[in-house]
Design a protein around this motif. Structure first.
Motif, PDB file in Angstrom:
ATOM      1  N   THR A   3       0.830  -1.203   0.000  1.00  0.00           N
ATOM      2  CA  THR A   3       0.000   0.000   0.000  1.00  0.00           C
ATOM      3  C   THR A   3       0.864   1.252   0.000  1.00  0.00           C
ATOM      4  OG1 THR A   3      -1.734  -1.159   1.207  1.00  0.00           O
ATOM      5  CG2 THR A   3      -1.802   1.246   1.252  1.00  0.00           C
ATOM      6  N   LEU A   5       0.551   5.454   0.283  1.00  0.00           N
ATOM      7  CA  LEU A   5      -0.261   6.629   0.618  1.00  0.00           C
ATOM      8  C   LEU A   5       0.316   7.826  -0.121  1.00  0.00           C
ATOM      9  CD1 LEU A   5      -2.291   8.370   2.215  1.00  0.00           C
ATOM     10  CD2 LEU A   5      -0.644   8.360   4.110  1.00  0.00           C
ATOM     11  N   GLU A  22      -1.564   2.004  -9.150  1.00  0.00           N
ATOM     12  CA  GLU A  22      -2.524   0.901  -9.160  1.00  0.00           C
ATOM     13  C   GLU A  22      -2.260  -0.035 -10.339  1.00  0.00           C
ATOM     14  OE1 GLU A  22      -6.270   2.974  -9.001  1.00  0.00           O
ATOM     15  OE2 GLU A  22      -6.291   2.926  -6.804  1.00  0.00           O
ATOM     16  N   THR A  27      -1.764  -1.018  -3.938  1.00  0.00           N
ATOM     17  CA  THR A  27      -2.999  -0.475  -3.396  1.00  0.00           C
ATOM     18  C   THR A  27      -2.681   0.975  -3.059  1.00  0.00           C
ATOM     19  OG1 THR A  27      -3.651  -2.595  -2.474  1.00  0.00           O
ATOM     20  CG2 THR A  27      -4.669  -0.628  -1.503  1.00  0.00           C
ATOM     21  N   LEU A  29      -3.842   4.700  -1.332  1.00  0.00           N
ATOM     22  CA  LEU A  29      -4.660   5.576  -0.503  1.00  0.00           C
ATOM     23  C   LEU A  29      -4.225   6.986  -0.843  1.00  0.00           C
ATOM     24  CD1 LEU A  29      -4.121   3.792   2.924  1.00  0.00           C
ATOM     25  CD2 LEU A  29      -6.088   3.539   1.398  1.00  0.00           C
ATOM     26  N   SER A  30      -5.134   7.957  -0.728  1.00  0.00           N
ATOM     27  CA  SER A  30      -4.711   9.316  -1.047  1.00  0.00           C
ATOM     28  C   SER A  30      -5.380  10.340  -0.156  1.00  0.00           C
ATOM     29  CB  SER A  30      -4.982   9.637  -2.517  1.00  0.00           C
ATOM     30  OG  SER A  30      -6.356   9.643  -2.780  1.00  0.00           O
ATOM     31  N   SER A  31      -4.684  11.460  -0.029  1.00  0.00           N
ATOM     32  CA  SER A  31      -5.170  12.573   0.770  1.00  0.00           C
ATOM     33  C   SER A  31      -4.789  13.867   0.066  1.00  0.00           C
ATOM     34  CB  SER A  31      -4.544  12.540   2.163  1.00  0.00           C
ATOM     35  OG  SER A  31      -4.916  13.689   2.877  1.00  0.00           O
ATOM     36  N   LEU A  40      -4.529   9.269   7.981  1.00  0.00           N
ATOM     37  CA  LEU A  40      -4.550   8.046   7.157  1.00  0.00           C
ATOM     38  C   LEU A  40      -3.330   7.171   7.422  1.00  0.00           C
ATOM     39  CD1 LEU A  40      -5.752   8.987   3.546  1.00  0.00           C
ATOM     40  CD2 LEU A  40      -6.739   7.291   5.081  1.00  0.00           C
ATOM     41  N   SER A  44      -3.917   3.486   8.748  1.00  0.00           N
ATOM     42  CA  SER A  44      -3.745   2.409   7.769  1.00  0.00           C
ATOM     43  C   SER A  44      -2.334   1.830   7.701  1.00  0.00           C
ATOM     44  CB  SER A  44      -4.157   2.893   6.387  1.00  0.00           C
ATOM     45  OG  SER A  44      -3.303   3.938   5.974  1.00  0.00           O
ATOM     46  N   PRO A  46       0.519   2.481   5.857  1.00  0.00           N
ATOM     47  CA  PRO A  46       0.913   2.065   4.508  1.00  0.00           C
ATOM     48  C   PRO A  46       2.369   1.608   4.477  1.00  0.00           C
ATOM     49  CG  PRO A  46       0.926   4.447   4.672  1.00  0.00           C
ATOM     50  CD  PRO A  46       0.341   3.927   5.959  1.00  0.00           C
TER      51      PRO A  46
END
Length: 120
Positions: A3, A5, A22, A27, A29-31, A40, A44, A46
């Protein structure tokens, strides 16, 4: 799956980088801001964090300070992705514990290779 981020305030860069990663098998995740990105990361955990430096509110330097001070996130490899190419900023980023520093616009292969090095 590993993952990543992405903490990036620019929507286009955030979405394009996420899509590339991806397609490469990560995997994502974003902010769109530093405060949410920190939350996050803590929630999570990452495998790698990609972070812009110049963002409104909490900048990338504050993000790394907070994450490196937290035992839950201190060991997560942190890579800056930024438009700045000042040598003093690169040095500061590395001194603060960043694993890498990629300049925008970045080479996709270079970014993926750096992330893979982090997660191996």
């Amino acid at each position: 799956m590993k993952t990543v981020l992405i903490i990036e305030d620019n929507l286009e860069i955030r979405e394009n980088t996420g899509e590339i990663l991806e397609l490469t098998g990560f995997t994502v995740l974003s902010s769109d801001n530093g405060r949410h990105g920190i939350t996050l990361a803590v929630d999570s955990k990452p495998d790698v964090i990609l972070c812009d430096i110049m963002m409104p509110g909490i900048d990338g330097y504050q993000v790394i300070r907070e994450l490196k001070a937290n035992p839950l996130t201190a060991s997560i490899p942190f890579i800056y992705i930024t438009a700045s190419c000042e040598k003093s900023e690169v040095k500061l980023a590395m001194d603060m514990g960043a694993y890498g520093y990629i300049r925008k616009p970045f080479d996709v292969d270079e970014l993926v290779q750096l992330i893979n090095t982090c997660v191996e």
